[in-house]
Design a protein around this motif. Structure first.
Motif, short mmCIF file in Angstrom:
data_model
loop_
_atom_site.label_atom_id
_atom_site.label_comp_id
_atom_site.label_asym_id
_atom_site.label_seq_id
_atom_site.Cartn_x
_atom_site.Cartn_y
_atom_site.Cartn_z
N LEU A 110 24.14 86.42 -51.58
CA LEU A 110 24.48 85.31 -50.39
C LEU A 110 25.35 84.28 -51.10
N PHE A 111 26.91 84.31 -50.63
CA PHE A 111 27.46 83.14 -51.32
C PHE A 111 28.06 82.87 -50.12
N ASP A 112 27.75 80.93 -50.85
CA ASP A 112 27.59 80.42 -49.64
C ASP A 112 27.39 80.59 -48.30
N CYS A 113 26.75 79.84 -47.43
CA CYS A 113 25.66 79.53 -46.84
C CYS A 113 26.25 78.02 -45.61
N GLY A 114 27.82 78.26 -44.72
CA GLY A 114 28.30 77.42 -44.09
C GLY A 114 27.30 77.73 -42.28
N CYS A 115 27.89 76.09 -41.63
CA CYS A 115 27.21 76.83 -40.34
C CYS A 115 27.34 77.83 -40.13
N GLY A 116 26.11 78.36 -39.04
CA GLY A 116 26.36 79.74 -38.32
C GLY A 116 26.58 80.88 -39.00
N VAL A 117 26.61 80.79 -40.48
CA VAL A 117 26.21 81.63 -41.37
C VAL A 117 24.43 82.68 -40.78
N LEU A 118 23.41 81.34 -41.03
CA LEU A 118 22.36 82.01 -40.81
C LEU A 118 22.56 82.80 -39.41
N GLY A 119 22.79 82.52 -38.19
CA GLY A 119 22.69 83.82 -37.17
C GLY A 119 23.99 84.90 -37.32
#
Length: 258
Positions: free
Chosen positions: A32-41
């Motif tokens: 996983l490259f970068d993990c901003g808000c909303g990415v988990l969903g």
């Protein structure tokens, strides 16, 4: 390799785009490259399992690129996975420790191994079962003091991911002959900007350092880009012979063998 664009937006909410995140499936490992808000969903929506991610690789520490990292690690813990490997620029360890200070109840719930990187560093990320089947090289970008882009090579295929950056020599050289370049394009033609990319800033750099990557995907799109995607791609095609594509959340790109 298979690329899944999880988040192609920015810190400003807009329909259909969450913050930055790209999932790379090498066939053996999931990075996983970068993990901003909303990415988990978005990981859940993509059909992948967040607990199957071998490592998180960060371009820089701005909130729209790291906002869901602790949420992802906590979600793993809730499902019984208690380890994670994070690779990122200088300052990543301090950022993570300060974030945990706010959520002290999570301390000792999991183990996070953090490796800080510098420009021009080469490494093989560690996965759940040892070395991942890829090599990664970093390069400095024109965004923050420590921000990095990455060149990922696996099974004779190459992907370059810039994170946030103004067009710069280091990224153009990193992308030499890559199969795919994922480059930010935050704002439209003529928008006054530094530390981010516009189509005309990118082509100005191409004049001096011709882009030899086979395909170019534009991401990190601010709302100001809405309605001007065609204008951006048409402009870049005047300077670049490869394919230019506007990335979308949950878009999947498979890099086929020649």
């Amino acid at each position: 390799m298979k690329i899944t664009f999880l988040g192609t937006g920015t810190g400003i909410p807009q329909d259909g785009r969450v913050q930055s995140g790209v999932l790379l499936d090498t066939g053996k490992n999931l990075l996983l490259f970068d993990c901003g808000c909303g990415v988990l969903g978005r990981i859940h929506e993509s059909g992948y399992e967040h607990k199957d991610i071998d490592a998180i690789i960060i371009t820089h520490l701005h909130l729209d690129h790291v906002g869901d990292i602790l949420a992802l690690i906590k979600a793993n813990w809730l499902l019984g996975k208690t380890d994670m490997r994070i690779y990122g620029p200088q300052g990543t360890k301090e950022w993570f420790e300060k974030t945990l200070d706010v959520y002290d109840y999570l301390r000792d719930r999991f183990t996070v191994e953090i490796t800080e990187l510098s420009p021009e560093e080469e490494f093989i990320p560690q996965g759940t079962e040892g070395n991942c089947n890829c090599n990664i090289r970093s390069a400095k970008t024109a965004h923050t003091d420590n921000s990095l882009a990455y060149r990922i090579e696996s099974s004779h295929k190459t992907v370059v991911y810039t994170g946030d950056t103004e067009p710069c020599q280091e990224v153009m050289e990193l992308a030499e002959d890559a199969d795919v370049l994922i480059h930010e394009c935050s704002f439209p033609l003529g928008f006054p900007m530094t530390n981010h990319t516009t189509p005309d800033l990118l082509t100005l750099m191409m004049d001096e350092y011709p882009l030899t990557a086979k395909k170019l995907y534009l991401t990190h799109l601010y709302p100001q880009m809405q309605g001007r995607y065609r204008e951006a791609t048409d402009h870049i095609r005047k300077y670049y012979k490869g394919e230019v594509i506007i990335a979308k959340d949950l878009m999947v790109v498979e890099i086929q063998d020649d």
